[in-house]
Scaffold this active site. Structure first.
Site, PDB file in Angstrom:
ATOM      1  N   GLU A   1     -35.801 -13.545  77.156  1.00  0.00           N
ATOM      2  CA  GLU A   1     -35.557 -12.457  76.186  1.00  0.00           C
ATOM      3  C   GLU A   1     -34.819 -11.270  76.809  1.00  0.00           C
ATOM      4  O   GLU A   1     -35.082 -10.110  76.505  1.00  0.00           O
ATOM      5  CB  GLU A   1     -36.851 -12.055  75.468  1.00  0.00           C
ATOM      6  CG  GLU A   1     -37.294 -13.179  74.535  1.00  0.00           C
ATOM      7  CD  GLU A   1     -38.167 -12.781  73.374  1.00  0.00           C
ATOM      8  OE1 GLU A   1     -38.085 -11.629  72.935  1.00  0.00           O
ATOM      9  OE2 GLU A   1     -38.914 -13.651  72.907  1.00  0.00           O
TER      10      GLU A   1
HETATM   11  N1  CAA Z   1     -28.964  -3.701  67.541  1.00  0.00           N
HETATM   12  C1  CAA Z   1     -27.890  -3.789  66.719  1.00  0.00           C
HETATM   13  N2  CAA Z   1     -26.639  -4.049  67.183  1.00  0.00           N
HETATM   14  C2  CAA Z   1     -26.503  -4.236  68.507  1.00  0.00           C
HETATM   15  C3  CAA Z   1     -27.574  -4.141  69.407  1.00  0.00           C
HETATM   16  C4  CAA Z   1     -28.857  -3.857  68.870  1.00  0.00           C
HETATM   17  N3  CAA Z   1     -29.936  -3.780  69.652  1.00  0.00           N
HETATM   18  N4  CAA Z   1     -27.131  -4.362  70.654  1.00  0.00           N
HETATM   19  C5  CAA Z   1     -25.796  -4.576  70.556  1.00  0.00           C
HETATM   20  N5  CAA Z   1     -25.420  -4.494  69.263  1.00  0.00           N
HETATM   21  C6  CAA Z   1     -24.078  -4.616  68.715  1.00  0.00           C
HETATM   22  C7  CAA Z   1     -23.143  -3.567  69.312  1.00  0.00           C
HETATM   23  O1  CAA Z   1     -23.230  -2.354  68.615  1.00  0.00           O
HETATM   24  C8  CAA Z   1     -21.806  -4.231  69.182  1.00  0.00           C
HETATM   25  O2  CAA Z   1     -21.363  -4.147  67.857  1.00  0.00           O
HETATM   26  P1  CAA Z   1     -19.926  -3.467  67.498  1.00  0.00           P
HETATM   27  O3  CAA Z   1     -18.884  -4.216  68.251  1.00  0.00           O
HETATM   28  O4  CAA Z   1     -19.837  -3.594  66.022  1.00  0.00           O
HETATM   29  O5  CAA Z   1     -20.038  -2.052  67.976  1.00  0.00           O
HETATM   30  C9  CAA Z   1     -22.146  -5.709  69.394  1.00  0.00           C
HETATM   31  O6  CAA Z   1     -23.531  -5.858  69.119  1.00  0.00           O
HETATM   32  C10 CAA Z   1     -21.853  -6.188  70.799  1.00  0.00           C
HETATM   33  O7  CAA Z   1     -22.613  -5.395  71.676  1.00  0.00           O
HETATM   34  P2  CAA Z   1     -22.129  -5.022  73.122  1.00  0.00           P
HETATM   35  O8  CAA Z   1     -20.726  -4.536  73.065  1.00  0.00           O
HETATM   36  O9  CAA Z   1     -23.158  -4.106  73.709  1.00  0.00           O
HETATM   37  O10 CAA Z   1     -22.147  -6.461  73.794  1.00  0.00           O
HETATM   38  P3  CAA Z   1     -22.219  -6.864  75.322  1.00  0.00           P
HETATM   39  O11 CAA Z   1     -21.661  -8.206  75.430  1.00  0.00           O
HETATM   40  O12 CAA Z   1     -21.677  -5.782  76.188  1.00  0.00           O
HETATM   41  O13 CAA Z   1     -23.803  -6.889  75.667  1.00  0.00           O
HETATM   42  C11 CAA Z   1     -26.131  -7.415  75.498  1.00  0.00           C
HETATM   43  C12 CAA Z   1     -24.818  -7.102  74.791  1.00  0.00           C
HETATM   44  C13 CAA Z   1     -27.102  -6.303  75.133  1.00  0.00           C
HETATM   45  C14 CAA Z   1     -26.026  -7.511  76.988  1.00  0.00           C
HETATM   46  C15 CAA Z   1     -26.559  -8.745  74.868  1.00  0.00           C
HETATM   47  O14 CAA Z   1     -25.598  -9.742  75.147  1.00  0.00           O
HETATM   48  C16 CAA Z   1     -27.926  -9.227  75.283  1.00  0.00           C
HETATM   49  O15 CAA Z   1     -28.933  -8.717  74.785  1.00  0.00           O
HETATM   50  N6  CAA Z   1     -27.989 -10.223  76.176  1.00  0.00           N
HETATM   51  C17 CAA Z   1     -29.261 -10.869  76.508  1.00  0.00           C
HETATM   52  C18 CAA Z   1     -29.561 -11.979  75.554  1.00  0.00           C
HETATM   53  C19 CAA Z   1     -31.012 -12.321  75.486  1.00  0.00           C
HETATM   54  O16 CAA Z   1     -31.887 -11.462  75.460  1.00  0.00           O
HETATM   55  N7  CAA Z   1     -31.308 -13.605  75.395  1.00  0.00           N
HETATM   56  C20 CAA Z   1     -32.656 -14.038  75.233  1.00  0.00           C
HETATM   57  C21 CAA Z   1     -32.671 -15.362  74.566  1.00  0.00           C
HETATM   58  S1  CAA Z   1     -33.935 -15.515  73.370  1.00  0.00           S
HETATM   59  C22 CAA Z   1     -35.313 -16.027  74.201  1.00  0.00           C
HETATM   60  O17 CAA Z   1     -35.420 -15.977  75.392  1.00  0.00           O
HETATM   61  C23 CAA Z   1     -36.404 -16.431  73.285  1.00  0.00           C
HETATM   62  C24 CAA Z   1     -37.401 -17.357  73.851  1.00  0.00           C
HETATM   63  O18 CAA Z   1     -37.379 -18.544  73.568  1.00  0.00           O
HETATM   64  C25 CAA Z   1     -38.544 -16.794  74.606  1.00  0.00           C
END
Ligand code: CAA
Length: 379
Positions: free
Chosen positions: A363
């Site tokens: 996550e």
């Molecule tokens: N809420 C709403 N929108 C969001 C957001 C949030 N929390 N976070 C990002 N966004 C939006 C941004 O505003 C952006 O939108 P716009 O282009 O319209 O402005 C878009 O999403 C892209 O965001 P970023 O530019 O910040 O993207 P990035 O590539 O730089 O990074 C990140 C984003 C936060 C690193 C994301 O990729 C991330 O969270 N990565 C980790 C993924 C993860 O947690 N995976 C877990 C898998 S699920 C799991 O493990 C479940 C299980 O089985 C236990």
């Protein structure tokens, strides 16, 4: 600021503690060895209402608040993180995602049986080449008119085998990058879905984890969640709440290890006295207690913000990063306090240490949480 819990919150905490100590503890070592989840434990979790605890009663859920969820997650994770991750995925990823973003038809059909605990859900975002970098989705969802055609592979999927309802994130318009991503409700028995073998993991071994392959899987158009292109926002918003679940899981792992280390330090004698009386041990326990208290406060703050409908994304990232990191530190010290006994299975702390490691990875790794937190500093 009121730090008191309500009667209802305390009752939920006690119910979770009783379930964990009376039912989960007895065979956790064997289940961890065999890497097997117990069907009767999942049934009991459903009967207790813990699989749909935060869902609105209108959709057959328990209508409890996020603070109660944190308290229950902590108690269950003290004993068995393999089952608490199942509970976390069902509550804060699948049910919450559906309740907040699905339409009424979808909620009626899919959310209600999930909230009643009759069905299990899974959240399919990670891929072999897209874990932390979640915008780089390679699974495709081709628009074919009245259905989408899914192709690709998802990795590390918790509940993959047990679940009947999948929430799948996939790319429909690759040229639009994350704005072309969609989220779908996919029935697991749809033709074209196959599972890889159960992952033979270091910790949380009993948790059901597989890769999932989609080969020309037809998904009805009515199963898309939200507007066309809403999928990435859906995943990010859902993970904001999911991370409160994993933070409270890490908190539980840490406090479970701490309680065992404290008990051991008051029983084990060395150099003529209980080892607690040696400052080297007492100071370790003191440091562990402070970290756990901080971790609990971060979890409860994030949960409280969510319950008040205030922004909680940064708070949940802080809770997830801190709780996971201190869970690793606290469980390592718990093993150290137990000495040789800490390194064998009967004393549980080695398992808690193995479980803690995963909370720093799934996550969103601790490093991803730091990206989210540091970006929020500039806003
Ligand atoms: N809420 C709403 N929108 C969001 C957001 C949030 N929390 N976070 C990002 N966004 C939006 C941004 O505003 C952006 O939108 P716009 O282009 O319209 O402005 C878009 O999403 C892209 O965001 P970023 O530019 O910040 O993207 P990035 O590539 O730089 O990074 C990140 C984003 C936060 C690193 C994301 O990729 C991330 O969270 N990565 C980790 C993924 C993860 O947690 N995976 C877990 C898998 S699920 C799991 O493990 C479940 C299980 O089985 C236990």
């Amino acid at each position: 600021m009121d730090f008191k819990f309500t009667e209802e919150q305390l009752m939920i905490q006690q119910a979770a503690k009783d379930f964990a100590e009376r039912e989960l503890l007895v065979d956790i070592i064997e289940r961890d060895d065999r890497a097997e989840q117990s069907a009767s434990h999942i049934k009991k979790l459903a009967e207790l209402g813990f699989l749909g605890m935060m869902t609105d009663p209108k959709y057959d859920g328990g209508g409890m608040d996020t603070v109660s969820y944190v308290l229950a997650m902590e108690e269950i994770s003290k004993v068995d993180a393999s089952i608490s991750v199942l509970m976390s995925v069902c509550n804060s990823l699948v049910n919450w995602g559906l309740e907040n973003f699905a339409n009424e038809f979808q909620k009626e059909k899919y959310l209600k049986p999930l909230a009643r605990g009759e069905k299990i859900g899974a959240f399919l975002l990670s891929e072999p080449e897209a874990g932390s970098d979640a915008t780089s989705q390679r699974t495709t969802a081709e628009d074919k008119g009245d259905y989408y055609l899914l192709n690709g592979t998802k990795n590390w999927i918790t509940n993959a085998q047990l679940a009947s309802t999948y929430l799948v994130i996939a790319q429909t318009y690759p040229d639009k990058k994350h704005k072309g991503i969609n989220a779908f409700i996919v029935e697991k028995d749809s033709p074209g879905i196959t599972l890889g073998p159960h992952e033979n993991k270091m910790g949380m071994r009993a948790s059901d984890t597989h890769s999932v392959m989609f080969n020309d899987v037809k998904v009805p158009k009515e199963n898309r969640i939200g507007e066309d292109g809403f999928g990435f926002t859906f995943a990010m918003k859902t993970l904001d709440g999911g991370r409160i679940g994993i933070a409270s899981q890490a908190l539980g792992i840490a406090s479970g290890a701490f309680e065992r280390a404290l008990k051991y330090s008051r029983e084990r004698k060395a150099f003529g006295t209980e080892i607690f009386n040696h400052q080297s041990v007492a100071f370790k326990l003191s440091d562990m207690a402070v970290k756990i208290e901080n971790a609990r406060n971060l979890c409860l703050k994030a949960a409280w913000l969510k319950d008040q409908h205030l922004p909680y994304g940064t708070a949940s990232a802080m809770a997830k990063q801190y709780c996971a990191d201190i869970a690793m530190e606290v469980t390592t010290e718990a093993v150290q306090i137990h000495g040789g006994y800490g390194y064998v299975k009967e004393y549980h702390v080695e398992r808690l240490m193995r479980e803690a490691k995963l909370t720093q990875i799934y996550e969103g790794t601790s490093e991803i949480q730091k990206i989210i937190i540091s970006r929020s500093l500039l806003k």
